[in-house]
Design a protein around this motif. Structure first.
Motif, PDB file in Angstrom:
ATOM      1  N   THR A 183     -29.305  15.875   3.897  1.00  0.00           N
ATOM      2  CA  THR A 183     -30.469  16.431   3.140  1.00  0.00           C
ATOM      3  C   THR A 183     -31.591  16.335   3.816  1.00  0.00           C
ATOM      4  O   THR A 183     -31.633  15.718   5.079  1.00  0.00           O
ATOM      5  CB  THR A 183     -30.364  15.001   2.087  1.00  0.00           C
ATOM      6  OG1 THR A 183     -30.849  13.730   2.785  1.00  0.00           O
ATOM      7  CG2 THR A 183     -29.150  14.822   1.417  1.00  0.00           C
ATOM      8  N   ALA A 184     -32.626  16.914   3.430  1.00  0.00           N
ATOM      9  CA  ALA A 184     -34.009  16.782   4.094  1.00  0.00           C
ATOM     10  C   ALA A 184     -34.651  15.620   3.677  1.00  0.00           C
ATOM     11  O   ALA A 184     -35.439  15.639   2.943  1.00  0.00           O
ATOM     12  CB  ALA A 184     -34.924  18.115   3.750  1.00  0.00           C
ATOM     13  N   ALA A 185     -34.274  14.539   4.368  1.00  0.00           N
ATOM     14  CA  ALA A 185     -34.834  13.321   4.095  1.00  0.00           C
ATOM     15  C   ALA A 185     -35.604  12.599   5.435  1.00  0.00           C
ATOM     16  O   ALA A 185     -36.133  11.721   5.381  1.00  0.00           O
ATOM     17  CB  ALA A 185     -33.656  12.359   3.823  1.00  0.00           C
ATOM     18  N   LEU A 236     -36.622  16.844   0.666  1.00  0.00           N
ATOM     19  CA  LEU A 236     -36.062  17.109  -0.838  1.00  0.00           C
ATOM     20  C   LEU A 236     -36.714  16.068  -1.676  1.00  0.00           C
ATOM     21  O   LEU A 236     -36.986  14.945  -1.404  1.00  0.00           O
ATOM     22  CB  LEU A 236     -34.467  16.457  -0.650  1.00  0.00           C
ATOM     23  CG  LEU A 236     -33.773  16.542  -1.736  1.00  0.00           C
ATOM     24  CD1 LEU A 236     -33.537  17.945  -2.426  1.00  0.00           C
ATOM     25  CD2 LEU A 236     -32.318  15.794  -1.553  1.00  0.00           C
ATOM     26  N   ARG A 237     -36.966  16.663  -2.796  1.00  0.00           N
ATOM     27  CA  ARG A 237     -37.632  15.631  -3.800  1.00  0.00           C
ATOM     28  C   ARG A 237     -36.568  14.490  -4.358  1.00  0.00           C
ATOM     29  O   ARG A 237     -35.316  15.103  -4.531  1.00  0.00           O
ATOM     30  CB  ARG A 237     -37.981  16.310  -5.078  1.00  0.00           C
ATOM     31  CG  ARG A 237     -39.201  17.463  -4.538  1.00  0.00           C
ATOM     32  CD  ARG A 237     -40.191  17.008  -3.604  1.00  0.00           C
ATOM     33  NE  ARG A 237     -41.487  17.839  -3.601  1.00  0.00           N
ATOM     34  CZ  ARG A 237     -42.022  18.436  -2.404  1.00  0.00           C
ATOM     35  NH1 ARG A 237     -41.026  17.960  -1.575  1.00  0.00           N
ATOM     36  NH2 ARG A 237     -43.059  19.109  -2.226  1.00  0.00           N
ATOM     37  N   THR A 238     -37.157  13.382  -4.566  1.00  0.00           N
ATOM     38  CA  THR A 238     -36.295  12.139  -5.037  1.00  0.00           C
ATOM     39  C   THR A 238     -35.424  12.652  -6.173  1.00  0.00           C
ATOM     40  O   THR A 238     -34.382  12.219  -6.582  1.00  0.00           O
ATOM     41  CB  THR A 238     -36.960  10.950  -5.112  1.00  0.00           C
ATOM     42  OG1 THR A 238     -38.167  11.104  -5.816  1.00  0.00           O
ATOM     43  CG2 THR A 238     -37.335  10.564  -3.667  1.00  0.00           C
ATOM     44  N   LEU A 283     -28.553  16.091  -7.255  1.00  0.00           N
ATOM     45  CA  LEU A 283     -27.517  16.514  -6.324  1.00  0.00           C
ATOM     46  C   LEU A 283     -26.423  15.499  -6.217  1.00  0.00           C
ATOM     47  O   LEU A 283     -25.385  15.923  -6.655  1.00  0.00           O
ATOM     48  CB  LEU A 283     -28.251  16.469  -4.867  1.00  0.00           C
ATOM     49  CG  LEU A 283     -27.306  16.929  -3.854  1.00  0.00           C
ATOM     50  CD1 LEU A 283     -26.900  18.360  -3.959  1.00  0.00           C
ATOM     51  CD2 LEU A 283     -28.200  16.826  -2.370  1.00  0.00           C
ATOM     52  N   GLY A 284     -26.949  14.134  -6.333  1.00  0.00           N
ATOM     53  CA  GLY A 284     -25.616  13.207  -6.441  1.00  0.00           C
ATOM     54  C   GLY A 284     -24.926  13.350  -7.623  1.00  0.00           C
ATOM     55  O   GLY A 284     -23.573  13.155  -7.545  1.00  0.00           O
ATOM     56  N   ILE A 320     -34.144   6.938   2.209  1.00  0.00           N
ATOM     57  CA  ILE A 320     -33.676   6.344   1.127  1.00  0.00           C
ATOM     58  C   ILE A 320     -33.186   7.602  -0.051  1.00  0.00           C
ATOM     59  O   ILE A 320     -32.404   7.075  -1.023  1.00  0.00           O
ATOM     60  CB  ILE A 320     -34.531   5.373   0.415  1.00  0.00           C
ATOM     61  CG1 ILE A 320     -35.754   6.026  -0.344  1.00  0.00           C
ATOM     62  CG2 ILE A 320     -34.867   4.194   1.124  1.00  0.00           C
ATOM     63  CD1 ILE A 320     -36.598   5.146  -0.929  1.00  0.00           C
ATOM     64  N   ARG A 321     -33.555   8.611   0.159  1.00  0.00           N
ATOM     65  CA  ARG A 321     -33.165   9.775  -0.354  1.00  0.00           C
ATOM     66  C   ARG A 321     -31.665   9.947  -0.376  1.00  0.00           C
ATOM     67  O   ARG A 321     -30.888  10.088  -1.406  1.00  0.00           O
ATOM     68  CB  ARG A 321     -33.723  11.159  -0.006  1.00  0.00           C
ATOM     69  CG  ARG A 321     -35.203  11.341  -0.284  1.00  0.00           C
ATOM     70  CD  ARG A 321     -35.749  12.406   0.333  1.00  0.00           C
ATOM     71  NE  ARG A 321     -36.958  12.747  -0.094  1.00  0.00           N
ATOM     72  CZ  ARG A 321     -38.256  11.969  -0.207  1.00  0.00           C
ATOM     73  NH1 ARG A 321     -38.206  10.925   0.204  1.00  0.00           N
ATOM     74  NH2 ARG A 321     -39.207  12.578  -0.641  1.00  0.00           N
TER      75      ARG A 321
END
Length: 277
Positions: free
Chosen positions: A145-147, A153-155, A161-162, A237-238
């Motif tokens: 992810t882009a974290a 990635l937006r939260t 996604l999850g 934390i994403r």
């Protein structure tokens, strides 16, 4: 049918293997004991596949291409970095399930970036090395992810996604038993004047949300708040949001260890995500 039988939150700090001796030995022992506990729990759950949610650090992709989320469906090896004191090795992939999750996402508006061959960095490889490889027969599905670096990635999308990953696993016509790992540090300031700072109040706040299964609490932490109180590294934390949202039922976190470790430049938290009865 395939099922998610468990989940875990864990760090991917490269110093865990790259330079462990610089930290307090008692804290290092606590972290190692917590990883060993994860391994024993994965064995007890009879899991055969770990979906490992990690992020890049300009190591895998550089600034040239930064996908919001990516799935590895083919050959996987790691680590990318030579200084982790881990010899690069092949990581078995559950390719059938990985391709199913990829296609399940495509059909529901998740335009994955896809890697048929992937060399993972510490963000995915440390959890694999500490908590997948020690379990005989385990396979891995790496998800990036882009974290770690912008654009992030937006939260809210991380939660979606999850949820999609969880639904995809449940729809797979196999008997796979899957665990999900959300990885990354809590408070840490990477490459800034505050590098080495750890904010225990922020870490306890985040871990409390994990223990309560409060994924929306994590989603609603603004990036501005996280940057001020947890540092740029805490944006990871994403990955925890994705893992918690993928669980098939309400979860409660059971904390295995929390260690504030300035020599390792981060707060270290390891917890199991227990499915509600």
């Amino acid at each position: 049918m395939a099922q998610i039988v468990g989940g875990f939150i864990m760090p991917h700090d490269p110093l865990i293997t790259g330079n462990p001796e610089i930290a307090d030995p008692a804290q290092v022992a606590a972290v190692e004991a917590a990883f060993a506990r994860v391994v024993e729990r994965v064995k007890a759950l009879k899991a055969d596949t770990a979906i490992v949610i990690g992020d890049d650090h300009f190591t895998m992709f550089g600034p040239h291409c930064l996908p919001p989320y990516l799935i590895g469906i083919g050959d996987v090896e790691g680590p990318e970095e030579s200084w982790l004191r881990i010899e690069r090795y092949t990581v078995p992939n559950n390719t059938a399930l990985a391709e199913h999750i990829m296609n399940f996402g495509f059909d529901r508006g998740f335009d994955w970036a896809v890697a048929k061959s992937l060399v993972v960095d510490h963000g995915t490889m440390i959890p694999i090395h500490k908590a997948v490889t020690p379990v005989p027969g385990m396979r891995t599905i790496p998800i990036y992810t882009a974290a770690g670096v912008t654009p992030l990635l937006r939260t809210k999308r991380a939660k979606e996604l999850g949820q999609m990953i969880g639904a995809a696993v449940a729809a797979f016509p196999g008997d796979d038993r899957v665990v999900v790992y959300g990885t990354g540090g809590i408070s840490h300031w990477v490459g800034t004047a505050e590098m080495g700072r750890v904010n225990t109040d922020f870490d306890r706040l985040v871990l409390g949300m994990v223990e309560r299964g409060d994924v929306d609490g994590l989603v609603n932490l603004s990036d501005e708040y996280v940057l001020e109180h947890g540092g740029n590294g805490a944006l990871e934390i994403r990955n925890w949001i994705v893992a918690m949202a993928a669980m098939p039922a309400t979860v409660r976190g059971e904390l295995f260890c929390y260690e504030p470790m300035p020599p390792w430049i981060t707060g270290i938290g390891i917890a199991e995500l227990n499915l509600a009865a």
